[in-house]
Design a protein around this motif. Structure first.
Motif, PDB file in Angstrom:
ATOM      1  N   GLY A 280       0.911  -1.199  -0.020  1.00 31.91           N
ATOM      2  CA  GLY A 280       0.071  -0.084  -0.127  1.00 31.91           C
ATOM      3  C   GLY A 280       0.909   1.234  -0.115  1.00 31.91           C
ATOM      4  O   GLY A 280       0.477   2.297  -0.652  1.00 31.91           O
ATOM      5  N   LEU A 281       1.955   1.397   0.763  1.00 27.83           N
ATOM      6  CA  LEU A 281       2.823   2.388   0.937  1.00 27.83           C
ATOM      7  C   LEU A 281       3.479   2.605  -0.463  1.00 27.83           C
ATOM      8  O   LEU A 281       3.796   3.788  -0.995  1.00 27.83           O
ATOM      9  N   ALA A 282       4.069   1.433  -0.984  1.00 29.38           N
ATOM     10  CA  ALA A 282       4.703   1.437  -2.224  1.00 29.38           C
ATOM     11  C   ALA A 282       3.736   2.117  -3.250  1.00 29.38           C
ATOM     12  O   ALA A 282       4.261   3.017  -4.166  1.00 29.38           O
ATOM     13  N   ALA A 283       2.565   1.676  -3.459  1.00 29.64           N
ATOM     14  CA  ALA A 283       1.898   2.081  -4.470  1.00 29.64           C
ATOM     15  C   ALA A 283       1.322   3.746  -4.072  1.00 29.64           C
ATOM     16  O   ALA A 283       1.331   4.489  -5.239  1.00 29.64           O
ATOM     17  N   ALA A 284       1.187   4.188  -3.161  1.00 36.48           N
ATOM     18  CA  ALA A 284       1.082   5.619  -2.897  1.00 36.48           C
ATOM     19  C   ALA A 284       2.191   6.378  -3.023  1.00 36.48           C
ATOM     20  O   ALA A 284       2.069   7.626  -3.838  1.00 36.48           O
ATOM     21  N   ALA A 285       3.259   5.837  -2.535  1.00 33.66           N
ATOM     22  CA  ALA A 285       4.740   6.705  -3.128  1.00 33.66           C
ATOM     23  C   ALA A 285       4.838   6.621  -4.564  1.00 33.66           C
ATOM     24  O   ALA A 285       5.173   7.757  -5.192  1.00 33.66           O
ATOM     25  N   ALA A 286       4.676   5.739  -5.432  1.00 29.13           N
ATOM     26  CA  ALA A 286       4.765   5.593  -6.632  1.00 29.13           C
ATOM     27  C   ALA A 286       3.594   6.393  -7.460  1.00 29.13           C
ATOM     28  O   ALA A 286       3.887   7.293  -8.251  1.00 29.13           O
ATOM     29  N   SER A 287       2.428   6.587  -6.777  1.00 24.85           N
ATOM     30  CA  SER A 287       1.274   7.353  -7.348  1.00 24.85           C
ATOM     31  C   SER A 287       1.935   8.927  -7.114  1.00 24.85           C
ATOM     32  O   SER A 287       1.570   9.800  -8.076  1.00 24.85           O
ATOM     33  N   LEU A 288       2.528   9.259  -6.176  1.00 25.37           N
ATOM     34  CA  LEU A 288       3.183  10.763  -5.850  1.00 25.37           C
ATOM     35  C   LEU A 288       4.050  11.054  -6.791  1.00 25.37           C
ATOM     36  O   LEU A 288       4.324  12.137  -7.187  1.00 25.37           O
ATOM     37  N   SER A 289       4.855   9.949  -7.148  1.00 22.04           N
ATOM     38  CA  SER A 289       6.264  10.210  -7.780  1.00 22.04           C
ATOM     39  C   SER A 289       5.819  10.634  -9.444  1.00 22.04           C
ATOM     40  O   SER A 289       6.623  11.217  -9.758  1.00 22.04           O
ATOM     41  N   VAL A 290       4.857  10.036 -10.078  1.00 25.77           N
ATOM     42  CA  VAL A 290       4.547  10.409 -11.256  1.00 25.77           C
ATOM     43  C   VAL A 290       4.162  12.031 -11.371  1.00 25.77           C
ATOM     44  O   VAL A 290       3.998  12.507 -12.682  1.00 25.77           O
ATOM     45  N   GLY A 291       4.085  12.658 -10.197  1.00 23.45           N
ATOM     46  CA  GLY A 291       3.781  14.252 -10.169  1.00 23.45           C
ATOM     47  C   GLY A 291       5.144  14.920 -10.415  1.00 23.45           C
ATOM     48  O   GLY A 291       5.095  16.163 -10.763  1.00 23.45           O
ATOM     49  N   GLY A 292       6.365  14.195 -10.648  1.00 23.19           N
ATOM     50  CA  GLY A 292       7.423  15.004 -10.831  1.00 23.19           C
ATOM     51  C   GLY A 292       8.235  14.411 -11.899  1.00 23.19           C
ATOM     52  O   GLY A 292       7.987  13.497 -12.529  1.00 23.19           O
ATOM     53  N   ARG A 293       9.163  15.386 -12.173  1.00 27.20           N
ATOM     54  CA  ARG A 293       9.980  15.119 -13.541  1.00 27.20           C
ATOM     55  C   ARG A 293      10.946  14.112 -13.221  1.00 27.20           C
ATOM     56  O   ARG A 293      11.934  14.326 -12.161  1.00 27.20           O
TER      57      ARG A 293
END
Ligand SMILES: Nc1ncnc2c1ncn2[C@@H]1O[C@H](COP(=O)(O)OP(=O)(O)OP(=O)(O)O)[C@@H](O)[C@H]1O
Ligand SMILES: O=C(O)C(=O)C[C@H](O)[C@H](O)CO
Length: 320
Positions: A280-293
């Motif tokens: 769950g934490l990994a999916a949340a971190a990855a979901s936030l990461s797509v907002g950066g370049r």
């Protein structure tokens, strides 16, 4: 439990990243960074709270100095970095407005392609780290790097493998053979669907791919499905279960989302979280990461990750 130097050691190559939003041509505006799947994952593991070391080779030149400084800035220990002769690998990365990317590599003969089982022996992985994370990209760097991946699998207390298949680097038959060789006894394997599940396992569904890897002897499988969530299959559960998507706040560039997933889940498992919490934490971190370049542009700190997961529709508990 004995104290180890690292929670996680990541084995692989750091690349110079030249990011553009247009097809490459003379004079096009570009952004320079440091990336590569190993650094993306190591930075995510550090941001998730783990003590992380990067096992790699970096050129003994001014560019290499800059890369080492950036690795440290990302909270990753460089004590296992071998500053060797040779050039550093580089890639051109183009992110379209929708976040989809294209890669072109300049890495053949790079410093890190000299990685070998000797590096693994010197690092004493079994004594120094709870968990080792590496990938199909690392295995595709050279024959000696592939041997290093196999040696790491043997030496590690716990081994996590992200198949990260890049057809520009390696054929699918060889990549599939490596995946099969490292799967038996691995703690976790994280293929992405549909690209890797079809190219490396010949599977049409994420469920089929998870079953196939479990049959090879992997303890747990997390099939990442881009914006469609994660399919998990593990020993301790009856059959498979699916983590619903954790919606992204914005999608700027999806480069490295899978690496952030792999780094975060490995870190959280090494720190003692149960698999559902770690996933769950990994999916949340990855979901936030797509907002950066870029590969390391949007990696969130663990507090933001927990908050994002808690406020996601259909969220799972991330206590602990
Ligand atoms: N658009 C998105 N919205 C929300 N989460 C996303 C999105 N894209 C990716 N993710 C998260 O990142 C995880 C990994 O993504 P994906 O399956 O695309 O990995 P990948 O193809 O291995 O990526 P890469 O090779 O670039 O690191 C997904 O399972 C999901 O949790
Ligand atoms: O490490 C590599 O080979 C890359 O392609 C760099 C990218 O940051 C990585 O693939 C993203 O997953």
């Amino acid at each position: 439990m004995t104290t180890m130097d690292y929670d996680v050691i990541v084995l692989g190559e750091v690349l110079l990243e030249v990011g553009t939003s247009a097809v490459f041509r003379d004079g096009v505006e570009a952004r320079l960074g440091c990336s590569g799947d190993a650094l993306n994952a190591a930075a995510a593991a550090a941001a998730a709270g783990a003590r992380v070391g990067l096992l790699t080779r970096i050129g003994d030149d001014e560019v290499g100095e800059g890369i080492v400084a950036r690795i440290e800035e990302l909270g990753v220990d460089t004590g296992l970095v071998d500053r060797t002769g040779g050039h550093n690998g580089c890639y051109l990365m183009r992110a379209d407005p929708g976040g989809t990317r294209g890669f072109a590599y300049m890495r053949r003969g790079s410093a890190a392609s000299g990685l070998s089982p000797d590096d693994v022996r010197r690092a004493r992985l079994g004594e120094r780290a709870r968990c080792v994370l590496t990938s199909g990209i690392t295995a595709a760097l050279s024959d000696t790097a592939r041997a290093a991946v196999l040696a790491a699998k043997e030496a590690a207390n716990e081994f996590v493998y992200d198949p990260n298949h890049r057809p520009a680097l390696v054929g699918s038959d060889e990549a599939a053979a490596t995946l099969r060789a490292v799967s038996e006894g691995a703690k976790l394997v994280t293929p992405s669907h549909p690209g890797e599940t079809s190219a490396l396992l010949g599977c049409g569904t994420s469920e089929e791919a998870a079953r196939e890897l479990r049959a090879l002897g992997t303890e747990a499988v997390a099939v990442t499905c881009g914006g469609d969530g994660v399919l998990v299959e593990a020993e301790s559960r009856d059959g498979s279960w699916r983590l619903p998507p954790v919606p992204a706040r914005s999608v700027v560039d999806q480069t490295g989302a899978g690496d952030v997933f792999a780094g975060t889940v490995t870190a959280r498992l090494a720190l003692g979280d149960e698999l559902p919490v770690a996933v769950g934490l990994a999916a949340a971190a990855a979901s936030l990461s797509v907002g950066g370049r870029g590969g390391t542009g949007g990696i969130p700190a663990i507090g933001s990750t927990r908050e994002h997961l808690a406020t996601s529709p259909g969220s799972v508990s991330c206590a602990g």
